[in-house]
Design an enzyme around this catalytic site. Structure first.
Site, PDB file in Angstrom:
ATOM      1  N   GLU A  42      11.670 -38.318 -63.294  1.00 39.96           N
ATOM      2  CA  GLU A  42      12.573 -37.142 -63.331  1.00 39.96           C
ATOM      3  C   GLU A  42      13.890 -37.403 -64.086  1.00 39.96           C
ATOM      4  O   GLU A  42      14.425 -36.406 -64.591  1.00 39.96           O
ATOM      5  CB  GLU A  42      12.875 -36.692 -61.890  1.00 39.96           C
ATOM      6  CG  GLU A  42      11.688 -36.152 -61.155  1.00 39.96           C
ATOM      7  CD  GLU A  42      10.713 -37.243 -60.702  1.00 39.96           C
ATOM      8  OE1 GLU A  42       9.506 -36.963 -60.592  1.00 39.96           O
ATOM      9  OE2 GLU A  42      11.160 -38.376 -60.480  1.00 39.96           O
TER      10      GLU A  42
ATOM     11  N   ASP B  18       4.999 -41.961 -63.272  1.00 41.32           N
ATOM     12  CA  ASP B  18       5.597 -41.499 -62.020  1.00 41.32           C
ATOM     13  C   ASP B  18       7.107 -41.750 -62.071  1.00 41.32           C
ATOM     14  O   ASP B  18       7.618 -42.417 -62.970  1.00 41.32           O
ATOM     15  CB  ASP B  18       4.951 -42.263 -60.856  1.00 41.32           C
ATOM     16  CG  ASP B  18       5.189 -41.608 -59.508  1.00 41.32           C
ATOM     17  OD1 ASP B  18       5.752 -40.497 -59.472  1.00 41.32           O
ATOM     18  OD2 ASP B  18       4.800 -42.200 -58.483  1.00 41.32           O
TER      19      ASP B  18
ATOM     20  N   ASP C 271       4.917 -35.424 -54.007  1.00 41.59           N
ATOM     21  CA  ASP C 271       4.760 -36.026 -52.673  1.00 41.59           C
ATOM     22  C   ASP C 271       4.648 -34.958 -51.594  1.00 41.59           C
ATOM     23  O   ASP C 271       5.608 -34.655 -50.875  1.00 41.59           O
ATOM     24  CB  ASP C 271       5.938 -36.955 -52.383  1.00 41.59           C
ATOM     25  CG  ASP C 271       5.996 -38.126 -53.343  1.00 41.59           C
ATOM     26  OD1 ASP C 271       4.963 -38.401 -53.997  1.00 41.59           O
ATOM     27  OD2 ASP C 271       7.051 -38.762 -53.455  1.00 41.59           O
TER      28      ASP C 271
END
Length: 827
Positions: A484, A481, A557
């Site tokens: 990015e 997670d 999300d």
């Protein structure tokens, strides 16, 4: 002339916009053209003699390309015509103005640089006395960074457009930037502005698809009067719907489709990229065409044209470039239960027992960041999870797995051996001054692993070994997670573009690859842990082209509203069409609390999508399926059980994706052409409209046992417990007769075949089986692939049967057949 590669320097090409400081040489760019046996053309442009090498994306292309010999069909002073294959492909290279026209069997498919907008900013030496001094650009009037980027990069690129006055073409103050200021952040470009761009026309095409990830419609929109599609991986909490701003991952792959042909364009560039898409106007009287323009902040032009002609061939051509979807372990196609966070070992065991108590199958339970010791990955909170190995053994006795999170940031803690080892080994990204870069994320002050380095990836992979990762077992799998990467105090909540990676590359060059590289390192870690025998399972939030080789992706999300349920469908379809086929959305929505109806409808939709996980944030109410009353529990149980019974078909579809690149889900929504499903995505619905395609098709309602002709719209009643599902005539769908409590229990139930005859009385389908977890199917060829065919007009044979007219079910008994042996039933 006959060669694998056609190469010329741009001294022969006129009217190409090349911005550079020192003009001592006319040989500024080098053009390479390559063609593959499978019907792909690769067009590459790079500086011929740069002040330093430009960044070339590596590790994305999966294998060596099998090139075809290019032959000169004819040539003139201002152009040359190349051909390859059996002569059906032709490429016309014009020099003044520069243009590439690609055709097949006399039909022009794609033209590159049709409007003469190709743009290439050459690198500059910051120490050169000839270097132009460009002013810094500061944001004003609250201008957001994406709008700023669109204004400045595109503004520079569009200087080559003839619509600009000639004096603007020489205005270096507008066409280059050495420094940008965004709020409190300053971005210094080591070698000046370096953007590249090119336009192309797709002839005869009105509809284009792809370019994930965006929370937008499946068909790409006209951006001529609105914002471009942005490809820039960002942590966007509760992202906007119907937006073309970048989200967690990027796949710079666009597909164009019309009745007679499908084509693709793959733009291999990992820097921030903007894509303009302009389909033909509604009143266009000439042959329609879609105009597309790509602009990237840095790197080179490396563009692949995939000529199809069928959609299946384009999928295969793309997979031959970037890799096929990994065949997932069977358990990962079951249901996953996740929350930020399950509190402790007792909580995990209670949730596990709750699924058994309520008869709801599941395979995996997940732990978020709170399971660690102070958000130090590869550790456990000794108070909350004192016996992690015992917890995994408890789950494994029921054939269930545990997944834990592992993010790319490492807490700055001089007393933590893993941090010290990473720092001493040079495994962290540095800032522009050459010092280890520090940013904030969940642990507070953190450093970020430099996964672009193969040395760092190998080091990270070793952390997953059972000897190093204390408390882990072989039934533990991983969730990447925040990759990015997410930096809470960074520009746009990510890493500064002038941070420096291994080899001296600025972060701007490879930003969209960061999560891909962590995913790769994690994959190697789990693969090595098993000695290369077991298939890994890793879920990643960030991704790039080629991530399909490594595991699963989810849409990040999302929010517990009907709008997010609805938008998840085109988002997943877009991912599937561009190779990322093991994908899903958080069931129920990650943030906010769904009402019971929304929760049920989301489970029903999620059960018909590739990756099936319920997930929720810690600030939301608990939402295990049995907490909303018996009616809701029953409806969710039914959806999950239907998913498990259909797993033989899902597994067969993933085998097809793994071997032929056919997406398991496609269009609106077909589950690989056999099943048409219509999830209910609006509240209070008692009736839905379903369009059944194909005038010569038959469609069988799997709920009502009714058959309908295609090319019509049905009005179907629905209840909270029903979702319209139709099976296409001419197909065979395998199912299990029961489901048990996990995928391991499926072996206890016989396989049933649902045969839906077409209008001629024929049907066929496939079933793929292997051990569900190892690479024995690949290395020892230990698998079973069966094709089932029913044909009309065969000789008659009498058998014992029972026909239930109300359910439309024909049961044959006493046949004594084994699935692993060849046999044939003719009716």
């Amino acid at each position: 002339f006959c060669s694998d590669i056609f190469q010329i320097s741009c001294k022969n090409i006129k009217n190409v916009t090349v911005k550079e400081t020192v003009c001592a040489s006319q040989d500024r760019l080098c053009l390479q053209i390559r063609a593959t046996q499978s019907g792909t053309v690769r067009v590459s442009l790079d500086e011929l003699q740069p002040v330093k090498p430009r960044y070339h994306v590596s590790d994305v292309l999966h294998s060596l390309l099998f090139l075809c010999r290019l032959r000169v069909n004819w040539k003139r002073e201002d152009c040359v015509c190349l051909t390859w294959g059996l002569g059906q492909y032709k490429l016309l290279v014009s020099f003044s103005p520069f243009k590439l026209e690609i055709s097949c069997d006399g039909e022009e498919i794609v033209t590159l640089n049709p409007e003469n907008k190709l743009y290439f900013e050459t690198l500059q030496d910051p120490t050169s006395k000839h270097r132009h001094c460009f002013p810094s650009l500061e944001t004003t009037d609250g201008l957001e960074r994406n709008e700023l980027r669109l204004r400045t990069v595109v503004q520079r690129a569009f200087l080559c457009d003839k619509s600009f006055p000639s004096q603007c073409k020489d205005d270096e103050n507008r066409c280059g930037l050495w420094k940008e200021t965004f709020r409190q952040f300053e971005d210094i470009k080591a070698n000046g502005p370096s953007s590249v761009g090119m336009d192309l026309s797709l002839h005869g095409f009105k509809h284009t698809y792809g370019l994930p990830e965006h929370a937008d419609t499946l068909v790409l929109k006209d951006t001529s009067v609105t914002e471009a599609y942005r490809l820039y991986n960002l942590d966007v909490f509760g992202y906007d719907i119907n937006s073309r701003l970048g989200l967690y991952g990027s796949v710079p792959f666009l597909l164009a489709h019309k009745l007679e042909r499908t084509a693709g364009v793959f733009w291999l560039n990992a820097s921030e990229t903007l894509v303009d898409d302009e389909p033909p106007g509604k009143k266009s009287k000439i042959s329609p065409q879609t105009d597309v323009r790509w602009i990237s902040e840095s790197g080179t032009i490396d563009c692949f044209i995939l000529l199809g002609p069928t959609a299946a061939q384009v999928f295969s051509q793309y997979a031959q470039l970037t890799g096929y979807q990994a065949l997932p372990p069977l358990f990962s196609l079951g249901y996953h239960q996740c929350r930020w966070n399950y509190e402790d070992e007792a909580d995990v065991k209670a949730v596990d027992a709750g699924f058994d108590l309520h008869g709801i199958p599941y395979d995996v339970i997940w732990l978020d960041i709170e399971h660690t010791n102070g958000k130090r990955y590869f550790t456990w909170d000794s108070q909350l999870f004192p016996n992690p190995a015992e917890l995994q053994h408890h789950l494994q006795k029921k054939n269930r797995k545990l997944v834990v999170i592992s993010d790319p940031h490492i807490k700055i803690d001089p007393d933590w051996p893993l941090y010290c080892e990473a720092k001493e080994g040079g495994h962290f990204v540095k800032n522009r001054e050459g010092v280890v870069y520090e940013g904030t994320c969940w642990p507070g002050e953190s450093c970020y692993l430099d996964f672009s380095s193969s040395k760092t990836r190998s080091w990270y992979a070793r952390q997953f070994s059972l000897s190093k990762y204390e408390g882990s077992t072989e039934s533990l799998f991983v969730w990447n997670d925040m990759n990015e990467p997410s930096v809470f105090n960074g520009p746009e909540q990510t890493m500064p573009k002038d941070a420096v990676h291994h080899g001296g590359w600025e972060h701007r060059e490879l930003h969209n690859l960061y999560g891909f590289y962590q995913h790769m390192a994690t994959f190697e870690g789990l693969l090595t842990r098993s000695g290369g025998t077991e298939r890994p399972f890793i879920l990643s939030r960030s991704f790039f082209a080629g991530s399909q080789r490594l595991g699963a992706i989810w849409t990040g999300d999302n929010v517990a509203t009907w709008e997010y349920l609805k938008i998840s469908i085109p988002m997943l379809l877009s991912l599937s069409l561009t190779g990322i086929q093991f994908c899903g959305a958080d069931v129920g929505g990650f943030v906010q609390d769904p009402d019971p109806e929304l929760l049920v409808r989301w489970y029903q939709a999620g059960a018909l999508q590739p990756f099936f996980r319920g997930h929720s944030a810690k600030m939301t109410k608990r939402r295990e399926p049995w907490l909303f009353g018996d009616d809701v529990t029953s409806a969710i149980r039914s959806a999950v059980q239907d998913r498990y019974r259909l797993l033989p078909y899902w597994y067969t579809l993933f085998h097809q994706a793994h071997t032929s690149a056919l997406p398991p889900i496609r269009y609106c929504i077909f589950i690989c052409g056999a099943l048409l499903v219509c999830p209910v995505t609006d509240p209070g619905v008692t009736e839905v409209k379903v369009l059944l395609p194909g005038s010569d098709e038959l469609w069988y309602d799997t709920n009502m046992a009714a058959v309908h002709n295609g090319a019509r719209t049905l009005d179907l009643p629905v209840t909270l417990n029903t979702v319209p599902v139709f099976q296409r005539g001419g197909t065979v769908v395998p199912r299990r007769a029961g489901c048990g409590s996990s995928t391991a229990d499926l072996q206890q139930h016989p396989i049933t075949l649902t045969v839906a005859l077409d209008s001629k009385g024929n049907a066929d389908g496939f079933l793929y089986l292997d051990d569900g977890h190892s690479f024995s199917y690949r290395d020892q060829m230990q698998f079973c692939l069966r094709r089932f065919t029913m044909r009309a007009g065969a000789p008659k044979t009498t058998v014992t049967f029972e026909f239930d007219a109300k359910r439309g079910v024909l049961t044959l008994t006493g046949l004594d057949l084994e699935i692993r042996k060849d046999w044939e039933i003719v009716i």
